[in-house]
Scaffold this active site. Sequence first.
Site, PDB file in Angstrom:
ATOM      1  CB  SER A 101     -30.620  33.824 -49.088  1.00 20.81           C
ATOM      2  OG  SER A 101     -29.502  34.179 -49.822  1.00 20.81           O
TER       3      SER A 101
ATOM      4  CG  ASP B 147     -30.440  30.844 -51.705  1.00 21.56           C
ATOM      5  OD1 ASP B 147     -29.344  31.430 -51.574  1.00 21.56           O
ATOM      6  OD2 ASP B 147     -31.466  31.425 -52.103  1.00 21.56           O
TER       7      ASP B 147
ATOM      8  CB  ALA C 102     -20.442  44.349 -55.047  1.00 22.17           C
TER       9      ALA C 102
ATOM     10  NE  ARG D 229     -30.320  50.440 -51.077  1.00 17.28           N
ATOM     11  CZ  ARG D 229     -30.295  49.236 -50.490  1.00 17.28           C
ATOM     12  NH1 ARG D 229     -29.222  48.831 -49.827  1.00 17.28           N
ATOM     13  NH2 ARG D 229     -31.338  48.445 -50.540  1.00 17.28           N
ATOM     14  N   PRO D 230     -32.042  53.235 -47.331  1.00 19.89           N
ATOM     15  CG  PRO D 230     -34.365  53.549 -47.498  1.00 19.89           C
ATOM     16  CD  PRO D 230     -33.048  54.042 -48.038  1.00 19.89           C
ATOM     17  CB  SER D 231     -31.365  47.712 -45.321  1.00 23.67           C
ATOM     18  OG  SER D 231     -31.706  46.355 -45.455  1.00 23.67           O
ATOM     19  N   GLY D 232     -33.473  47.039 -47.679  1.00 21.42           N
ATOM     20  CA  GLY D 232     -34.752  46.383 -47.963  1.00 21.42           C
ATOM     21  C   GLY D 232     -34.905  45.094 -47.182  1.00 21.42           C
TER      22      GLY D 232
END
Length: 563
Positions: A72, A293, A397, A527-530
């Site tokens: 990506s 991508d 967003a 939040r924890p990033s994925g």
Amino acid sequence: MTSEFMAKDQHLLLLESSSHFPLPHGMTFSYGTAGFRAVGSKLPSTVFRAGIVAVLRSLKTGSAVGLMITASHNPILDNGVKIADPDGSMMTQHWEPFAEALANAPNPQSLVELVFHFTKEEGISLGGGGTCAEILLGRDTRPTGEALLEAAKQGIKSIVGAAALDMGILTTPQLHWMVMNKNKGMKASESVYFMQLSESFRCLMDMVPKGTRKDCVDSRVVVDGANGVGGEKLEQLKKLLIGIDIQVRNSGKQGEGVLNEGVGADFVQKEKVAPSGFGTKDVGERCATFDGDADRLVYFRISSSNCNGIDLVDGDKILSLFALFIKEQLHILNKQGDEGTNNVLVTRLGIVQTAYANGASTDFLKQQGLEVVLTPTGVKYLHKKAAECDVGIYFEANGHGTILFSEEYLSKLQKKCDDLACHSPGSEHHKAALRLLAVSKLINQAVGDAISGLLLVEVVLQHMGWSMQDWIDLYNDLPSRQLKVKVADRTAITTTHAETQVLEPSGLQEAIDSEIAKYHKGRCFVRPSGTEDIIRVYAEASSQEAANALAKSVSRHVDHFLG
Ligand code: NG1
Ligand code: ZN
């Protein structure tokens, strides 16, 4: 051949082929928000194993599945792999733990054991006994793509009776679209994809109301292709389009620039600056940008005051534009009148966002009387929620999103359209039905698609008679700030309510609340990033200074609680 013999055969085949794809030393792979990602040269074993997962998924579902090789918006040397389910959406989450375990199997023996154990548990029979798996393969333009595609093919070949269909260099949404179409028994080639987009675009353009301000809406748009696969594809598609003047820059041609380097939707949205190749000559132009991508799209305009600065039109504003258009068409369709049939087509229109959506966009959508739902971050969550509606519009967003029409609703709409064609052809009601049907063909029903999103934005602006300024003026974004905090263990934070509230560690949410209370229109969550080993902090407030300060003070709390 006895089934015992076939199982033995399969066992040996897997052992032998996986021995050519050893796990790189010291690496652990996780199936994050969008599949596996790492430096491309470290990924052959992961992609080989993802090939196996894809075959098993195809065997389990009895349908074709997809495997896409891309990273990506990541830098050019990275790569990644993700699997598409038969309906073209992301692979079901409950297979992720298996995919992850397989990707990290330390040796061929343990890999084979995992495969046999999992297939037994899932009731999948191996050995080719009549069932055939089919995997559609795609890759973007990254230099490691070709070798990784070969690894995927080897993984697929290591399960008896599986067939790989190499669909070539594609955007991520093209591959997802092909998987969806193939399983519906429809043609799945790139030329059909281009044909469907260009025809539905033409149909919508032909129905742009006469006598609106459309003559002053510029038909020109300048697109930054991020030096990725999307620019190249758009160059091909634009030859089939009438009524739009698309200029592609950073199209990935040799010597034009490096993939995602100072270009692309992620860069423009996060840094809020123009991509390379754009400058003062473009002041006032309507510009758009894809990620590497082409599954993300944001628009921007170079501000006249500061040539480096931009007016960003992000996924929230694209969503708002689409929502207004769809709502208007539904309203026309259901209006009582002489020309229409009187039966109202009840439609549940739902809007899906994440907590990262600018608060001003959510307020705006609610003021329009729309139903807005928040989900956790990641398109797999948004997509699922939107699919519960008759018409569901979702966007992050960052520009990933689409409009989903349920099959049941589409057949009702088609029927209504046929009725109107008999009783009041050419009426406003009829046109509204035709427009909605055309939108369902133009906008990708499998996954967010920058190319189809771009065409829909362009035709909706023409329809509304809106300039870029009119679109920008829909609402004013609240100032926001995003920060990343490095912590020892990001999993120590758990959240609830679509990630807007912290559950663990206890006391952190209270600390965040007390900071938010200090600011007018303050909103903040962590939040924890994925996809990265960090905690993300998002803050919004009535001024940029306040948003910055709120993000900073909450980051300190995160650091204090987890550091
Ligand atoms: P993480 O790293 O989990 O925040 C990021 C984006 C997601 C999504 C994924 C997949 C933000 C804040 N997060 O996820 O929206 O696009 O990457 O690429 O933009
Ligand atoms: Zn992408």
